[in-house]
Design an enzyme around this catalytic site. Sequence first.
Site, PDB file in Angstrom:
ATOM      1  N   GLY A 101     -20.631 -11.410  99.874  1.00  0.00           N
ATOM      2  CA  GLY A 101     -21.619 -10.718 100.707  1.00  0.00           C
ATOM      3  C   GLY A 101     -21.439 -11.136 102.149  1.00  0.00           C
ATOM      4  N   GLU A 119     -18.008   5.613  94.535  1.00  0.00           N
ATOM      5  CA  GLU A 119     -19.017   4.571  94.803  1.00  0.00           C
ATOM      6  C   GLU A 119     -20.349   5.189  95.231  1.00  0.00           C
ATOM      7  OE1 GLU A 119     -18.121   0.775  96.883  1.00  0.00           O
ATOM      8  OE2 GLU A 119     -19.438   1.574  98.443  1.00  0.00           O
ATOM      9  N   LYS A 170     -22.674  11.299  98.300  1.00  0.00           N
ATOM     10  CA  LYS A 170     -22.544  12.724  98.633  1.00  0.00           C
ATOM     11  C   LYS A 170     -21.773  13.451  97.533  1.00  0.00           C
ATOM     12  CE  LYS A 170     -22.641  12.111 103.620  1.00  0.00           C
ATOM     13  NZ  LYS A 170     -21.793  11.475 104.620  1.00  0.00           N
ATOM     14  N   TYR A 175      -8.695  -7.044 101.465  1.00  0.00           N
ATOM     15  CA  TYR A 175      -8.751  -6.531 102.837  1.00  0.00           C
ATOM     16  C   TYR A 175      -7.344  -6.312 103.397  1.00  0.00           C
ATOM     17  CZ  TYR A 175     -13.460  -8.165 102.048  1.00  0.00           C
ATOM     18  OH  TYR A 175     -14.702  -8.353 101.493  1.00  0.00           O
ATOM     19  N   THR A 202     -23.267  -0.381  94.684  1.00  0.00           N
ATOM     20  CA  THR A 202     -23.275  -1.536  95.593  1.00  0.00           C
ATOM     21  C   THR A 202     -24.548  -2.366  95.421  1.00  0.00           C
ATOM     22  OG1 THR A 202     -24.278  -0.345  97.422  1.00  0.00           O
ATOM     23  CG2 THR A 202     -21.872  -0.283  97.292  1.00  0.00           C
ATOM     24  N   TYR A 203     -24.553  -3.506  96.083  1.00  0.00           N
ATOM     25  CA  TYR A 203     -25.644  -4.477  95.939  1.00  0.00           C
ATOM     26  C   TYR A 203     -26.065  -4.967  97.317  1.00  0.00           C
ATOM     27  CZ  TYR A 203     -28.004  -8.664  94.162  1.00  0.00           C
ATOM     28  OH  TYR A 203     -28.930  -9.626  93.853  1.00  0.00           O
ATOM     29  N   ALA A 209     -28.109  -7.713  99.603  1.00  0.00           N
ATOM     30  CA  ALA A 209     -28.453  -9.122  99.389  1.00  0.00           C
ATOM     31  C   ALA A 209     -29.950  -9.346  99.185  1.00  0.00           C
ATOM     32  CB  ALA A 209     -27.948  -9.950 100.555  1.00  0.00           C
ATOM     33  N   HIS A 236     -21.974  -4.112  91.590  1.00  0.00           N
ATOM     34  CA  HIS A 236     -21.625  -5.140  92.570  1.00  0.00           C
ATOM     35  C   HIS A 236     -22.660  -6.259  92.510  1.00  0.00           C
ATOM     36  CE1 HIS A 236     -19.189  -2.277  95.408  1.00  0.00           C
ATOM     37  NE2 HIS A 236     -19.029  -1.955  94.145  1.00  0.00           N
ATOM     38  N   ALA A 246     -16.535 -15.907  96.935  1.00  0.00           N
ATOM     39  CA  ALA A 246     -16.556 -15.078  95.729  1.00  0.00           C
ATOM     40  C   ALA A 246     -15.931 -15.791  94.530  1.00  0.00           C
ATOM     41  CB  ALA A 246     -15.845 -13.762  96.009  1.00  0.00           C
TER      42      ALA A 246
HETATM   43  P1  FAD Z   1     -14.809 -13.991  99.932  1.00  0.00           P
HETATM   44  O1  FAD Z   1     -13.773 -13.644  98.930  1.00  0.00           O
HETATM   45  O2  FAD Z   1     -15.599 -15.226  99.703  1.00  0.00           O
HETATM   46  O3  FAD Z   1     -14.067 -14.068 101.345  1.00  0.00           O
HETATM   47  C1  FAD Z   1     -14.790 -14.221 102.570  1.00  0.00           C
HETATM   48  C2  FAD Z   1     -13.959 -15.026 103.562  1.00  0.00           C
HETATM   49  O4  FAD Z   1     -13.785 -16.355 103.091  1.00  0.00           O
HETATM   50  C3  FAD Z   1     -12.553 -14.481 103.784  1.00  0.00           C
HETATM   51  O5  FAD Z   1     -12.220 -14.687 105.120  1.00  0.00           O
HETATM   52  C4  FAD Z   1     -11.674 -15.344 102.853  1.00  0.00           C
HETATM   53  O6  FAD Z   1     -10.364 -15.482 103.361  1.00  0.00           O
HETATM   54  C5  FAD Z   1     -12.410 -16.662 102.859  1.00  0.00           C
HETATM   55  N1  FAD Z   1     -12.363 -17.350 101.548  1.00  0.00           N
HETATM   56  C6  FAD Z   1     -12.426 -16.781 100.314  1.00  0.00           C
HETATM   57  N2  FAD Z   1     -12.390 -17.724  99.359  1.00  0.00           N
HETATM   58  C7  FAD Z   1     -12.302 -18.915  99.985  1.00  0.00           C
HETATM   59  C8  FAD Z   1     -12.253 -20.252  99.529  1.00  0.00           C
HETATM   60  N3  FAD Z   1     -12.280 -20.576  98.224  1.00  0.00           N
HETATM   61  N4  FAD Z   1     -12.175 -21.262 100.474  1.00  0.00           N
HETATM   62  C9  FAD Z   1     -12.165 -20.961 101.803  1.00  0.00           C
HETATM   63  N5  FAD Z   1     -12.200 -19.698 102.282  1.00  0.00           N
HETATM   64  C10 FAD Z   1     -12.281 -18.686 101.396  1.00  0.00           C
HETATM   65  N6  FAD Z   1     -21.243  -6.381 100.608  1.00  0.00           N
HETATM   66  C11 FAD Z   1     -22.490  -6.320 100.070  1.00  0.00           C
HETATM   67  O7  FAD Z   1     -23.420  -6.962 100.590  1.00  0.00           O
HETATM   68  N7  FAD Z   1     -22.746  -5.554  98.949  1.00  0.00           N
HETATM   69  C12 FAD Z   1     -21.782  -4.839  98.322  1.00  0.00           C
HETATM   70  O8  FAD Z   1     -22.048  -4.170  97.324  1.00  0.00           O
HETATM   71  C13 FAD Z   1     -20.450  -4.879  98.863  1.00  0.00           C
HETATM   72  N8  FAD Z   1     -19.432  -4.210  98.259  1.00  0.00           N
HETATM   73  C14 FAD Z   1     -18.148  -4.323  98.761  1.00  0.00           C
HETATM   74  C15 FAD Z   1     -17.097  -3.679  98.098  1.00  0.00           C
HETATM   75  C16 FAD Z   1     -15.790  -3.767  98.594  1.00  0.00           C
HETATM   76  C17 FAD Z   1     -14.677  -3.077  97.849  1.00  0.00           C
HETATM   77  C18 FAD Z   1     -15.536  -4.498  99.783  1.00  0.00           C
HETATM   78  C19 FAD Z   1     -14.127  -4.564 100.339  1.00  0.00           C
HETATM   79  C20 FAD Z   1     -16.568  -5.155 100.441  1.00  0.00           C
HETATM   80  C21 FAD Z   1     -17.880  -5.082  99.934  1.00  0.00           C
HETATM   81  N9  FAD Z   1     -18.955  -5.748 100.553  1.00  0.00           N
HETATM   82  C22 FAD Z   1     -20.223  -5.679 100.028  1.00  0.00           C
HETATM   83  C23 FAD Z   1     -18.732  -6.527 101.789  1.00  0.00           C
HETATM   84  C24 FAD Z   1     -18.394  -8.005 101.476  1.00  0.00           C
HETATM   85  O9  FAD Z   1     -19.510  -8.624 100.876  1.00  0.00           O
HETATM   86  C25 FAD Z   1     -18.016  -8.690 102.799  1.00  0.00           C
HETATM   87  O10 FAD Z   1     -16.789  -8.214 103.248  1.00  0.00           O
HETATM   88  C26 FAD Z   1     -18.073 -10.204 102.805  1.00  0.00           C
HETATM   89  O11 FAD Z   1     -18.012 -10.639 104.164  1.00  0.00           O
HETATM   90  C27 FAD Z   1     -16.948 -10.899 102.052  1.00  0.00           C
HETATM   91  O12 FAD Z   1     -17.088 -10.786 100.695  1.00  0.00           O
HETATM   92  P2  FAD Z   1     -15.892 -11.281  99.730  1.00  0.00           P
HETATM   93  O13 FAD Z   1     -16.377 -11.169  98.368  1.00  0.00           O
HETATM   94  O14 FAD Z   1     -14.617 -10.636 100.095  1.00  0.00           O
HETATM   95  O15 FAD Z   1     -15.842 -12.834 100.170  1.00  0.00           O
END
Ligand code: FAD
Length: 291
Positions: A107, A17, A271, A144, A48-49, A51, A76, A124
């Site tokens: 995000g 990454e 890195k 997670y 990565t991205y 916001a 992303h 998401a």
């Molecule tokens: P979601 O899947 O929407 O989940 C967030 C929360 O909402 C969780 O608690 C979940 O249980 C709950 N949830 C999910 N779907 C629903 C639903 N339909 N109804 C009700 N509750 C729901 N952040 C950045 O800004 N840029 C990046 O490039 C980036 N890359 C990442 C790459 C990886 C591999 C990981 C693990 C994280 C990354 N993040 C990044 C961080 C991420 O954006 C945060 O962890 C964010 O808080 C959650 O994103 P998510 O897509 O998992 O959200």
Amino acid sequence: MKISEILEKKQPTLSFEVFPPKTSDLYESVEKATNEIAALKPDFMSVTYGAGGGTSRYTTAIASNVLKRQVPPLAHLTCVNATAENIKERVMDLKEHHIENILALRGDLPQGVEDTSDWEFRHADALVHEIRKYGDFCIGGACYPEKHPEAANIAEDISNMKKKVDAGCSFLTTQMFFDNSIFYNYMYRLREAGINVPIVAGIMPVTNAKQMERILKLSQAFIPRRFVALLDKFSDNPAAMKQAGIAYATDQIIDLLANGINAIHIYTMNKPDVAAKLQDNLSEIIPSCKK
Ligand code: FAD
């Protein structure tokens, strides 16, 4: 090439990454690091991205640079505060640059925001649905092993994860973890919940103690005693800390591979030397790491 195909055809896989620069003056140094990491020929590279600001603009630029170097990129994309129009614009931009893999993320919530009821894209899974309107992308999501910090418990988080997969995620990449037994337990629970897409294990080689403080704040990951001892002993000696952090990550990866986990993603933090050292450490274990 689509990441879903890579994960199906080639085992094991090792991917890296990178993160784009926040400001234009840093672009050149990030591009240089990206090129050096791409020259190691990982199976794919994620970009990565951020916001807002520079990083959102530069994700496509860095990802298309990766593609030019014959490494499949995974761009992303987040949907915090985004409108359908914003998403369309970003997805079409990726399409024009021939980027076919997107990691769809909500995000992180902006500081102080709790009520998201008026957002167009609250999670998401909604973003996954939206991306699919614009083409045949290979879409991944985040997962997670120690649950997402906002989820009440792991069962609730996994049930939400299923919505993401049902919406069209064809693989999931994990948040970093430092205790493989937590990951194995999580895998079992995902499969039990009917989530059968490939899971890419995200490993962070911790190369300095400051980085660890940030990680703990962001991910709330459990730190095993063995890792705490290593931090206590080496955090004042940067070279020793780096060597110990890479050795710990190597050990985690070897254990994952020995237990049948075939997709490993490294949070390389721009890195190239860390990426190269890990490849070297795995050269007899992952055939594509042998140079
Ligand atoms: P979601 O899947 O929407 O989940 C967030 C929360 O909402 C969780 O608690 C979940 O249980 C709950 N949830 C999910 N779907 C629903 C639903 N339909 N109804 C009700 N509750 C729901 N952040 C950045 O800004 N840029 C990046 O490039 C980036 N890359 C990442 C790459 C990886 C591999 C990981 C693990 C994280 C990354 N993040 C990044 C961080 C991420 O954006 C945060 O962890 C964010 O808080 C959650 O994103 P998510 O897509 O998992 O959200």
